[in-house]
Scaffold this active site. Structure first.
Site, PDB file in Angstrom:
ATOM      1  N   VAL A 225       0.807  -1.223   0.000  1.00  0.00           N
ATOM      2  CA  VAL A 225       0.000   0.000   0.000  1.00  0.00           C
ATOM      3  C   VAL A 225       0.841   1.274   0.000  1.00  0.00           C
ATOM      4  O   VAL A 225       0.294   2.363  -0.116  1.00  0.00           O
ATOM      5  CB  VAL A 225      -0.970   0.033   1.208  1.00  0.00           C
ATOM      6  CG1 VAL A 225      -2.022  -1.057   1.078  1.00  0.00           C
ATOM      7  CG2 VAL A 225      -0.206  -0.081   2.519  1.00  0.00           C
ATOM      8  N   TYR A 226       2.144   1.165   0.122  1.00  0.00           N
ATOM      9  CA  TYR A 226       2.978   2.365   0.124  1.00  0.00           C
ATOM     10  C   TYR A 226       2.929   3.011  -1.269  1.00  0.00           C
ATOM     11  O   TYR A 226       3.288   2.381  -2.275  1.00  0.00           O
ATOM     12  CB  TYR A 226       4.420   2.047   0.484  1.00  0.00           C
ATOM     13  CG  TYR A 226       4.653   1.632   1.925  1.00  0.00           C
ATOM     14  CD1 TYR A 226       3.626   1.678   2.870  1.00  0.00           C
ATOM     15  CD2 TYR A 226       5.902   1.202   2.354  1.00  0.00           C
ATOM     16  CE1 TYR A 226       3.849   1.303   4.186  1.00  0.00           C
ATOM     17  CE2 TYR A 226       6.139   0.824   3.667  1.00  0.00           C
ATOM     18  CZ  TYR A 226       5.101   0.872   4.581  1.00  0.00           C
ATOM     19  OH  TYR A 226       5.326   0.493   5.880  1.00  0.00           O
ATOM     20  N   GLY A 227       2.472   4.242  -1.301  1.00  0.00           N
ATOM     21  CA  GLY A 227       2.356   4.931  -2.579  1.00  0.00           C
ATOM     22  C   GLY A 227       1.378   4.269  -3.518  1.00  0.00           C
ATOM     23  O   GLY A 227       1.489   4.415  -4.736  1.00  0.00           O
TER      24      GLY A 227
ATOM     25  N   GLY B 103       1.184   1.193  -4.194  1.00  0.00           N
ATOM     26  CA  GLY B 103       1.914   0.182  -4.956  1.00  0.00           C
ATOM     27  C   GLY B 103       3.146   0.733  -5.652  1.00  0.00           C
ATOM     28  O   GLY B 103       4.011  -0.028  -6.111  1.00  0.00           O
TER      29      GLY B 103
END
Length: 327
Positions: free
Chosen positions: A52-54, A56
């Site tokens: 979920v960081y950015g 993907g």
């Protein structure tokens, strides 16, 4: 950089890890490349990300840099799955979601396997044995080398770790738990850390610099180029700008002055050398910040400094976290 075993496993990681929370959002491809190269050249191996960081993009950026910039064999890539951007559900620990998320992570990362795959958070809507079975399948299929969890409280970690140890050779033991831990947040010492130590699970502290506050840069004002000044990160920093935090930051600054080092180095050395800690995860914004953090490699705090910092930041631990007969 010194390497440490991750928990009671054979996996070795650098004792400082590189975080990618802001990659693909605040950190572009050029800064990401500088960060990864600086980290690798300093002997760093553990790179932590999440699906979920950015949205993907953090995984995708990392995948673009591996091999072209840094050899895959030189990195311990850790990612997480289980967080979902749904208004009615924050976490999905179902076997179906987790294994689909892992396949998507591998595609973005451009690799056949991750070294460490972690459940991002406990999902009360899914039976824990189902969540943990996804870890077993990931390891047995070769898509993950080791498995861990993140943001599990004490009883959740103890239950998960014990369940995995109950069937050796069939279930994969938990290698790690990732939790926020710093001089400004020592809540894991109540139950999470004792459980991790007992079960042989390595602790990966996130936000080891108290969301940047322990560097001392917020002592007099909020720098305009800091995360505390950005609209989406200010609420993340704000909880650590109270009077209690100020006293701790002042103590860190005093210790730094006495040792002729920086507050960042003092705070990071303290957390790096706590019992049970494998590798604090650093989320630097640029290579200059990262270089400053990595300079802590040569620093070991004197016992009296550690004790003073322990005292000024000590959380209240009473019954039942201490022996009842001493209360």
């Amino acid at each position: 950089m010194e390497q440490r075993h991750l928990g009671r496993t054979g996996l070795r990681v650098s004792r400082i890890g590189l975080g990618t929370l802001t990659w693909g959002r605040d950190t572009d491809e050029h800064d990401a490349a500088d960060l990864l190269k600086t980290f690798w050249e300093a002997g760093g191996t553990l790179v932590d990300t999440a699906d979920v960081y950015g949205g993907g993009e953090a995984e995708y950026l990392l995948g673009q840099l591996v091999e072209g910039l840094v050899p895959r064999r030189d990195l311990v890539i850790a990612t997480k799955a289980g967080s979902v951007p749904a208004p009615d559900r924050r976490f999905d620990g179902s076997r179906a979601h987790l294994l689909s998320a892992l396949d998507a992570s591998l595609a973005r990362l451009g690799t056949d396997y991750v070294d460490l795959w972690q459940v991002h958070a406990f999902d009360p809507a899914t039976p824990l044995d189902e969540t943990l079975q996804a870890l077993d399948i990931a390891v047995s299929s070769g898509r993950a080398r080791y498995a861990g969890v993140s943001n599990f409280c004490g009883w959740q970690l103890a239950k998960a770790g014990t369940w995995q140890l109950a069937a050796p050779g069939i279930r994969t033991r938990l290698a790690s738990t990732q939790m926020e831990y710093s001089l400004l947040q020592r809540g894991v010492e109540r139950e999470v850390l004792p459980a991790a130590l007992d079960l042989g699970i390595g602790l990966l502290p996130s936000s080891p610099l108290g969301r940047g506050v322990l560097t001392g840069k917020y002592r007099n004002a909020t720098p305009t180029d800091s995360r505390g000044a950005s609209d989406h990160m200010a609420p993340f920093v704000a909880p650590y700008l109270d009077d209690a935090a100020t006293r701790i930051v002042d103590a860190v600054t005093t210790a730094a002055d006495g040792l002729a080092v920086t507050p960042l180095q003092v705070a990071l050395a303290w957390i790096r050398d706590r019992p049970g800690v494998a590798a604090p995860i650093i989320g630097a914004r640029n290579s200059q910040q990262l270089t400053a953090a990595l300079s802590v490699e040569a620093l070991s705090l004197p016992d009296e400094i550690c004790q003073a910092l322990d005292d000024v930041s000590a959380p209240v631990h009473r019954y039942p976290d201490q022996d009842w007969s001493t209360l």
